[in-house]
Design an enzyme around this catalytic site. Sequence first.
Site, PDB file in Angstrom:
ATOM      1  N   GLU A  52       0.836  -1.206   0.000  1.00  0.00           N
ATOM      2  CA  GLU A  52       0.000   0.000   0.000  1.00  0.00           C
ATOM      3  C   GLU A  52       0.870   1.255   0.000  1.00  0.00           C
ATOM      4  O   GLU A  52       0.599   2.215  -0.729  1.00  0.00           O
ATOM      5  CB  GLU A  52      -0.899  -0.006   1.231  1.00  0.00           C
ATOM      6  N   ASP A 110       0.706   3.819  -3.187  1.00  0.00           N
ATOM      7  CA  ASP A 110       0.294   5.210  -3.031  1.00  0.00           C
ATOM      8  C   ASP A 110       1.203   6.129  -3.837  1.00  0.00           C
ATOM      9  O   ASP A 110       0.740   7.070  -4.500  1.00  0.00           O
ATOM     10  CB  ASP A 110       0.329   5.579  -1.546  1.00  0.00           C
ATOM     11  N   ASP A 158      -7.151   0.889   0.772  1.00  0.00           N
ATOM     12  CA  ASP A 158      -5.796   0.397   1.026  1.00  0.00           C
ATOM     13  C   ASP A 158      -5.404  -0.697   0.028  1.00  0.00           C
ATOM     14  O   ASP A 158      -4.287  -0.714  -0.502  1.00  0.00           O
ATOM     15  CB  ASP A 158      -5.697  -0.172   2.448  1.00  0.00           C
ATOM     16  N   GLU A 173      -4.537   0.586  -3.533  1.00  0.00           N
ATOM     17  CA  GLU A 173      -3.160   1.075  -3.618  1.00  0.00           C
ATOM     18  C   GLU A 173      -2.162  -0.075  -3.556  1.00  0.00           C
ATOM     19  O   GLU A 173      -1.143  -0.067  -4.265  1.00  0.00           O
ATOM     20  CB  GLU A 173      -2.896   2.071  -2.497  1.00  0.00           C
TER      21      GLU A 173
END
Length: 255
Positions: free
Chosen positions: A63, A67, A136, A139
Site C-alpha cells: 500500500e 500510493d 488500502d 493502492e
Amino acid sequence: MSADATSAPRASARAKRAHKPRPPLSELEQKIGHVFADKDLLGRALTHTSKASGRNGSYQRLEFLGDRVLGLAVAEGLYAALPDADEGDLSRQLAGLVRRETCAAVAGTWGVGPHLILGQGEVMGGGRRNQTILADVCEAILGAIYLDAGFDAARAVVEAHFRPAEPGTAPRGRDAKSTLQEWAMSRGLPIPTYAIAERTGPDHAPHFRMAVQVEGLEPGFGEGTSKRVAEQAAAGALLAREGITAVGEAAAETL
C-alpha cells in the site's frame, strides 16, 4: 419466538457467507487489466493484517508503495493532458483522483471484496465492504503491479481506471443525485430511477446496494448504510463512469 431463536439463523447466514470460497484470482486480474507473473504479490496485496502470517505478510508495505505509484502516474498523466493548467489546477485534479474515496470506488469496480483475505472478525464485521480496507487494497494492488511488471504496467492500469470525475462525489460541489437528474433532464431524458439491488445486515444495522437507471445507460451502483447514502453513491458512480462533470456536458478523458 425468543430473541435467541431469531438471532441464530442470522448468525448462521453470516457464518456461511464468511466461509464462502473465494472466486479465482483470474477474474480479478481480468477486471484490473493485469495478469500477474508472480501471483504471490497479488495474494499479499489482498491480505489484511488480521490474516497475515508474519510482520510483512499483509498489504501494508505494498500500500505504501502503491500510493506513490498512483500519485506519480496520475501527476504525469495530468501534466501531459493539461498543458495550460497551472500548478493549483493540477494539484486540485490530483487530489481528487488519489483520494481514498476514489481508490475505494475503483476497488469496488474491480470487485475486490470477495477476494480479500481477512480474519474471521473482519469478515463478520463487514470488512469486505469496508471503504478504508478497499482503498488500502487498491493502492496495494498498484504497488504489486509495479513490482510485478514495472511502472509502465502500473501506469496503464491507472490510466484505465482513474478518471478526473471522482467516484461517489458530485462535481462542482453539487450532490450527485441532483447533478445526475439535471443532466438527464437537459437531454430530454426521464428522471433517473433508483431501486434496491441488495439489502444485507441485521435490521438494526442494514447495508444497502442501490442501482440507478438512466435511459440509454448501464445502471450505476452504490452502497451505504442507508438508502439515501447508497443512492448518492450510485449516482456518483454513474457520473464518474460516464465522465459527466457538469450539467449538459461530459468530460474528455484526460488520462
